[in-house]
Design an enzyme around this catalytic site. Structure first.
Site, PDB file in Angstrom:
ATOM      1  N   ASP A 267      -8.619 -11.065  -4.379  1.00 57.07           N
ATOM      2  CA  ASP A 267      -8.729 -11.904  -3.182  1.00 57.07           C
ATOM      3  C   ASP A 267      -9.798 -11.277  -2.319  1.00 57.07           C
ATOM      4  O   ASP A 267     -10.659 -10.474  -2.638  1.00 57.07           O
ATOM      5  CB  ASP A 267      -7.413 -12.106  -2.576  1.00 57.07           C
ATOM      6  CG  ASP A 267      -7.015 -10.874  -1.722  1.00 57.07           C
ATOM      7  OD1 ASP A 267      -7.688  -9.798  -1.721  1.00 57.07           O
ATOM      8  OD2 ASP A 267      -5.821 -10.892  -1.166  1.00 57.07           O
TER       9      ASP A 267
ATOM     10  N   HIS B 176       3.516   5.767 -20.862  1.00 52.52           N
ATOM     11  CA  HIS B 176       5.039   5.863 -20.758  1.00 52.52           C
ATOM     12  C   HIS B 176       5.519   4.069 -20.659  1.00 52.52           C
ATOM     13  O   HIS B 176       6.464   3.913 -20.838  1.00 52.52           O
ATOM     14  CB  HIS B 176       5.408   6.489 -19.445  1.00 52.52           C
ATOM     15  CG  HIS B 176       5.483   8.020 -19.873  1.00 52.52           C
ATOM     16  ND1 HIS B 176       6.101   8.983 -19.229  1.00 52.52           N
ATOM     17  CD2 HIS B 176       4.895   8.676 -21.203  1.00 52.52           C
ATOM     18  CE1 HIS B 176       6.123  10.060 -19.655  1.00 52.52           C
ATOM     19  NE2 HIS B 176       5.185   9.910 -20.948  1.00 52.52           N
TER      20      HIS B 176
ATOM     21  N   CYS C 163      -6.100  -6.777  -4.409  1.00 54.51           N
ATOM     22  CA  CYS C 163      -6.202  -7.295  -3.161  1.00 54.51           C
ATOM     23  C   CYS C 163      -6.279  -6.268  -1.885  1.00 54.51           C
ATOM     24  O   CYS C 163      -6.704  -5.132  -2.337  1.00 54.51           O
ATOM     25  CB  CYS C 163      -4.745  -8.048  -2.763  1.00 54.51           C
ATOM     26  SG  CYS C 163      -3.034  -7.087  -2.878  1.00 54.51           S
ATOM     27  N   GLY C 164      -5.965  -6.512  -0.811  1.00 47.15           N
ATOM     28  CA  GLY C 164      -6.160  -5.298   0.072  1.00 47.15           C
ATOM     29  C   GLY C 164      -5.517  -4.201  -0.083  1.00 47.15           C
ATOM     30  O   GLY C 164      -6.139  -3.150   0.007  1.00 47.15           O
ATOM     31  N   THR C 165      -4.139  -4.322  -0.436  1.00 41.59           N
ATOM     32  CA  THR C 165      -3.345  -2.907  -0.654  1.00 41.59           C
ATOM     33  C   THR C 165      -3.155  -2.775  -2.254  1.00 41.59           C
ATOM     34  O   THR C 165      -2.878  -1.623  -2.786  1.00 41.59           O
ATOM     35  CB  THR C 165      -1.988  -3.018  -0.039  1.00 41.59           C
ATOM     36  OG1 THR C 165      -1.353  -4.240  -0.381  1.00 41.59           O
ATOM     37  CG2 THR C 165      -2.039  -3.292   1.288  1.00 41.59           C
ATOM     38  N   GLY C 166      -3.361  -3.953  -2.901  1.00 44.03           N
ATOM     39  CA  GLY C 166      -2.952  -3.927  -4.365  1.00 44.03           C
ATOM     40  C   GLY C 166      -1.475  -4.276  -4.599  1.00 44.03           C
ATOM     41  O   GLY C 166      -1.069  -4.305  -5.677  1.00 44.03           O
ATOM     42  N   ILE C 167      -0.763  -3.947  -3.424  1.00 46.87           N
ATOM     43  CA  ILE C 167       0.618  -4.476  -3.420  1.00 46.87           C
ATOM     44  C   ILE C 167       1.011  -6.004  -3.789  1.00 46.87           C
ATOM     45  O   ILE C 167       1.910  -6.314  -4.658  1.00 46.87           O
ATOM     46  CB  ILE C 167       1.363  -3.964  -2.363  1.00 46.87           C
ATOM     47  CG1 ILE C 167       1.187  -2.375  -2.391  1.00 46.87           C
ATOM     48  CG2 ILE C 167       3.038  -4.071  -2.324  1.00 46.87           C
ATOM     49  CD1 ILE C 167       1.588  -1.704  -0.955  1.00 46.87           C
TER      50      ILE C 167
ATOM     51  N   HIS D 137      10.024   6.005 -24.919  1.00 49.99           N
ATOM     52  CA  HIS D 137       9.207   5.061 -24.111  1.00 49.99           C
ATOM     53  C   HIS D 137       9.387   3.494 -24.489  1.00 49.99           C
ATOM     54  O   HIS D 137       9.624   2.423 -23.564  1.00 49.99           O
ATOM     55  CB  HIS D 137       7.919   5.367 -23.998  1.00 49.99           C
ATOM     56  CG  HIS D 137       7.828   6.669 -23.543  1.00 49.99           C
ATOM     57  ND1 HIS D 137       8.207   7.001 -22.075  1.00 49.99           N
ATOM     58  CD2 HIS D 137       7.126   7.861 -23.922  1.00 49.99           C
ATOM     59  CE1 HIS D 137       8.082   8.575 -22.135  1.00 49.99           C
ATOM     60  NE2 HIS D 137       7.320   8.795 -23.279  1.00 49.99           N
TER      61      HIS D 137
HETATM   62  C1  RB5 Z   1      -5.165 -10.239   2.917  1.00 49.58           C
HETATM   63  O1  RB5 Z   1      -5.422 -10.402   4.310  1.00 49.58           O
HETATM   64  C2  RB5 Z   1      -4.038  -9.312   2.315  1.00 49.58           C
HETATM   65  O2  RB5 Z   1      -2.848  -9.658   3.044  1.00 49.58           O
HETATM   66  C3  RB5 Z   1      -3.929  -9.136   0.880  1.00 49.58           C
HETATM   67  O3  RB5 Z   1      -5.242  -8.747   0.289  1.00 49.58           O
HETATM   68  C4  RB5 Z   1      -3.030  -7.993   0.366  1.00 49.58           C
HETATM   69  O4  RB5 Z   1      -3.147  -6.872   0.907  1.00 49.58           O
HETATM   70  C5  RB5 Z   1      -1.704  -8.402   0.236  1.00 49.58           C
HETATM   71  O5  RB5 Z   1      -0.916  -7.710  -0.281  1.00 49.58           O
END
Ligand code: RB5
Length: 149
Positions: free
Chosen positions: A8, A101, A68-72, A137
């Site tokens: 994103d 693993h 994404c911003g955090t990958g989370i 595993h």
């Molecule tokens: C976008 O601003 C941000 O929320 C998205 O990239 C991401 O970090 C979500 O987990």
């Protein structure tokens, strides 16, 4: 080995850097966007992650790299798709062991939390490390798959 990469707007520049790095190294990469960081209002990481995850789950691609911003956000989304083991990776050790693993098939990286050099190395380690195929595993991966039923 076929790989799909997507991000994103929170990771567009890092996605571009990883794409160029891996392409230069000879990896077969399909870039599913985004192709410009222009429309933040209509750019939604759940849509991007789910699309890539479905294409990995179907066997069209062997691995995915989604950002994404955090990958989370992308990792939470991708793990909703049956057959996907998406790993939110923060260091080289994670990258190596989630392949050894967990037999992870999608790598998730944060564009606002990780530098370019580390991200490129992590992606390369992820793509070049084989699953250990150890009995214990595999048994644990089968336990994860059983939760999808
Ligand atoms: C976008 O601003 C941000 O929320 C998205 O990239 C991401 O970090 C979500 O987990």
């Amino acid at each position: 080995m076929k790989i799909i990469i997507a991000s994103d707007h929170g990771a567009y520049e890092l996605k571009e850097a990883i794409r160029k790095y891996l392409t230069d190294k000879g990896f077969d990469l399909y870039d599913d966007g985004i192709y410009a960081d222009t429309d933040r209002t209509n750019c939604h990481y759940p849509e991007i992650a789910a699309k890539a995850a479905k294409r990995v789950a179907s066997g069209e691609f062997d691995y995915g790299i989604i950002l994404c911003g955090t990958g989370i956000g992308v990792s939470i989304t991708a793990n909703k798709i049956n057959g996907i083991r998406a790993a939110h990776v923060g260091c080289e050790y994670d990258a190596r062991y989630t392949r050894l693993h967990n037999d992870a098939n999608i790598l998730c990286i944060g564009g606002r939390t990780m530098g370019e050099g580390a991200a490129c190395e992590i992606a390369e380690i992820f793509l070049t490390t084989e699953f250990s195929h150890g009995e214990r595993h595999q048994k644990r991966i089968d336990m994860i798959a059983a939760l999808e039923k």
